[in-house]
Design a protein around this motif. Structure first.
Motif, PDB file in Angstrom:
ATOM      1  N   MET A 132      24.086 -10.405  -1.983  1.00  0.00           N
ATOM      2  CA  MET A 132      22.949 -11.309  -1.881  1.00  0.00           C
ATOM      3  C   MET A 132      22.875 -12.263  -3.072  1.00  0.00           C
ATOM      4  N   LYS A 133      23.319 -11.817  -4.233  1.00  0.00           N
ATOM      5  CA  LYS A 133      23.356 -12.712  -5.403  1.00  0.00           C
ATOM      6  C   LYS A 133      24.333 -13.853  -5.164  1.00  0.00           C
ATOM      7  N   THR A 134      25.454 -13.557  -4.526  1.00  0.00           N
ATOM      8  CA  THR A 134      26.429 -14.604  -4.212  1.00  0.00           C
ATOM      9  C   THR A 134      25.830 -15.602  -3.235  1.00  0.00           C
ATOM     10  N   LEU A 135      25.113 -15.107  -2.234  1.00  0.00           N
ATOM     11  CA  LEU A 135      24.439 -15.977  -1.272  1.00  0.00           C
ATOM     12  C   LEU A 135      23.470 -16.909  -1.995  1.00  0.00           C
ATOM     13  N   GLN A 136      22.666 -16.363  -2.890  1.00  0.00           N
ATOM     14  CA  GLN A 136      21.703 -17.184  -3.629  1.00  0.00           C
ATOM     15  C   GLN A 136      22.412 -18.254  -4.455  1.00  0.00           C
ATOM     16  N   ALA A 137      23.491 -17.869  -5.143  1.00  0.00           N
ATOM     17  CA  ALA A 137      24.194 -18.816  -6.006  1.00  0.00           C
ATOM     18  C   ALA A 137      24.771 -19.979  -5.207  1.00  0.00           C
ATOM     19  N   VAL A 138      25.325 -19.686  -4.037  1.00  0.00           N
ATOM     20  CA  VAL A 138      25.904 -20.732  -3.193  1.00  0.00           C
ATOM     21  C   VAL A 138      24.821 -21.704  -2.726  1.00  0.00           C
ATOM     22  N   LEU A 139      23.674 -21.183  -2.317  1.00  0.00           N
ATOM     23  CA  LEU A 139      22.603 -22.046  -1.825  1.00  0.00           C
ATOM     24  C   LEU A 139      21.941 -22.824  -2.958  1.00  0.00           C
ATOM     25  N   GLU A 140      21.793 -22.199  -4.119  1.00  0.00           N
ATOM     26  CA  GLU A 140      21.219 -22.897  -5.270  1.00  0.00           C
ATOM     27  C   GLU A 140      22.066 -24.107  -5.644  1.00  0.00           C
ATOM     28  N   ASP A 141      23.390 -23.946  -5.613  1.00  0.00           N
ATOM     29  CA  ASP A 141      24.281 -25.030  -5.998  1.00  0.00           C
ATOM     30  C   ASP A 141      24.165 -26.218  -5.053  1.00  0.00           C
ATOM     31  N   ARG A 142      23.709 -25.970  -3.824  1.00  0.00           N
ATOM     32  CA  ARG A 142      23.570 -27.038  -2.828  1.00  0.00           C
ATOM     33  C   ARG A 142      22.132 -27.505  -2.671  1.00  0.00           C
ATOM     34  N   GLY A 143      21.247 -27.031  -3.545  1.00  0.00           N
ATOM     35  CA  GLY A 143      19.857 -27.453  -3.492  1.00  0.00           C
ATOM     36  C   GLY A 143      19.099 -26.920  -2.296  1.00  0.00           C
ATOM     37  N   LEU A 144      19.555 -25.810  -1.747  1.00  0.00           N
ATOM     38  CA  LEU A 144      18.946 -25.251  -0.540  1.00  0.00           C
ATOM     39  C   LEU A 144      18.124 -24.005  -0.819  1.00  0.00           C
ATOM     40  N   TRP A 145      18.119 -23.563  -2.061  1.00  0.00           N
ATOM     41  CA  TRP A 145      17.366 -22.370  -2.428  1.00  0.00           C
ATOM     42  C   TRP A 145      15.946 -22.777  -2.789  1.00  0.00           C
ATOM     43  N   SER A 146      14.967 -22.030  -2.317  1.00  0.00           N
ATOM     44  CA  SER A 146      13.566 -22.325  -2.600  1.00  0.00           C
ATOM     45  C   SER A 146      12.796 -21.020  -2.704  1.00  0.00           C
ATOM     46  N   ARG A 147      11.582 -21.109  -3.197  1.00  0.00           N
ATOM     47  CA  ARG A 147      10.735 -19.916  -3.270  1.00  0.00           C
ATOM     48  C   ARG A 147      10.483 -19.354  -1.866  1.00  0.00           C
ATOM     49  N   ARG A 148      10.271 -20.246  -0.906  1.00  0.00           N
ATOM     50  CA  ARG A 148      10.025 -19.797   0.466  1.00  0.00           C
ATOM     51  C   ARG A 148      11.253 -19.075   1.022  1.00  0.00           C
ATOM     52  N   PHE A 149      12.431 -19.619   0.747  1.00  0.00           N
ATOM     53  CA  PHE A 149      13.677 -18.987   1.189  1.00  0.00           C
ATOM     54  C   PHE A 149      13.813 -17.600   0.557  1.00  0.00           C
ATOM     55  N   ALA A 150      13.531 -17.531  -0.744  1.00  0.00           N
ATOM     56  CA  ALA A 150      13.618 -16.249  -1.451  1.00  0.00           C
ATOM     57  C   ALA A 150      12.618 -15.243  -0.891  1.00  0.00           C
ATOM     58  N   ASP A 151      11.419 -15.715  -0.533  1.00  0.00           N
ATOM     59  CA  ASP A 151      10.400 -14.818   0.023  1.00  0.00           C
ATOM     60  C   ASP A 151      10.856 -14.219   1.347  1.00  0.00           C
ATOM     61  N   GLU A 152      11.471 -15.040   2.195  1.00  0.00           N
ATOM     62  CA  GLU A 152      11.940 -14.523   3.489  1.00  0.00           C
ATOM     63  C   GLU A 152      13.076 -13.525   3.301  1.00  0.00           C
ATOM     64  N   LEU A 153      13.977 -13.812   2.364  1.00  0.00           N
ATOM     65  CA  LEU A 153      15.046 -12.847   2.091  1.00  0.00           C
ATOM     66  C   LEU A 153      14.487 -11.548   1.526  1.00  0.00           C
TER      67      LEU A 153
END
Length: 286
Positions: free
Chosen positions: A84-105
């Motif tokens: 899951m950390k790898t998933l977060q890192a990939v999305l963060e690098d593309r500007g797709l990570w957000s608090r809402r995204f993190a909450d759903e995960l």
């Protein structure tokens, strides 16, 4: 590309089995949710194929690990944290990570925790007969069962948020609320179909939880729950814009053409799961 980011993107996180299992979900998600975003199939699907596939298959990989722990009745698992950390890192690098995204995960993490706890209670404190009070009822509650079931389809909400991020559109909270109930009803239907398999695998299943708590009355209790959710579903659907309602109804009609779709079929409750599993073990050894 930064060297650390390049390393992250080359980190293997997905098995073939996770890819295989994610295929059906992705197919359903694309056909159902892309129209809500005015996205074209197959053009936009192939445009975003890498990210949609990576996110869903990564979730399935973590789910596979969790199922192994649940099957053994184990409560603790950190085996999928690096995934899951790898998933977060990939999305963060593309500007797709957000608090809402993190909450759903995080709701997914909560579902996996609940699945392990519920399945451990069912395995260690089984219902032994139709007449006895199940020992598992002292370790389970209907609120716990409902909370796990509501969180089970978190991956659809994660993928939906991914589409909002990819298209740069604000999240439609009204639509998200409706889809959450719709997803829950679909999950209940899947659990009814998968009930016997989930008993064998010691996997979470809302109907299995109802059987543990209600015994031979599980079907009636489940019918009441479905009626309550269907009323919520109808009320939320009525509040959506006409065009959105039409998109839902078109997809619902397509999905209902599959054999057995649209019908609530309740399996016979398995009141002694240990004996049920033993019967299959004995048959396999002969």
């Amino acid at each position: 590309m930064r060297s650390d980011q390049a390393l992250i993107e080359r980190t293997p996180t997905i098995s073939f089995n996770a890819l295989r299992r994610s295929r059906t979900t992705i197919e359903d998600f694309v056909q159902t949710y892309f129209p809500y975003h005015n996205m074209q199939i197959p053009q936009d699907f192939f445009k975003y194929l890498d990210l949609v596939l990576f996110v869903e298959a990564t979730i399935y990989q973590a789910d596979e690990t969790n199922e192994l722990y649940a099957k053994q009745g184990l409560l603790l698992s950190q085996a999928h944290s690096e995934t899951m950390k790898t998933l977060q890192a990939v999305l963060e690098d593309r500007g797709l990570w957000s608090r809402r995204f993190a909450d759903e995960l995080s709701k997914g993490e909560e579902y996996w925790r609940l699945e392990r706890a519920i399945c451990a209670a069912m395995l260690r404190h089984p219902r032994c007969s139709a007449d006895s009070t199940p020992e598992s009822a002292r370790h389970l509650s209907i609120d716990q069962i409902h909370k796990a079931s509501l969180a089970k389809s978190f991956d659809y909400r994660v993928l939906n948020l991914l589409l909002y991020g990819l298209t740069g559109r604000p999240v439609d909270e009204q639509l998200m609320a409706f889809l959450a109930v719709d997803e829950h009803l679909v999950d209940i239907g899947d659990d009814l179909v998968d009930y016997e398999d989930d008993v064998m695998a010691n996997s979470f299943n809302i109907y299995r939880g109802y059987v543990h708590l209600h015994g031979s009355h599980a079907q009636l209790a489940m019918i009441d729950r479905i009626a309550e959710l269907e009323a919520q579903h109808a009320a939320l659907l009525a509040q959506l814009p006409h065009e959105t309602r039409q998109k839902f109804r078109r997809r619902h009609a397509e999905a209902s053409e599959a054999p057995g779709s649209g019908n609530w079929t309740f399996p016979q409750p398995i009141l002694d799961e240990a004996s049920y599993r033993q019967q299959f073990a004995d048959s396999a050894s002969q």
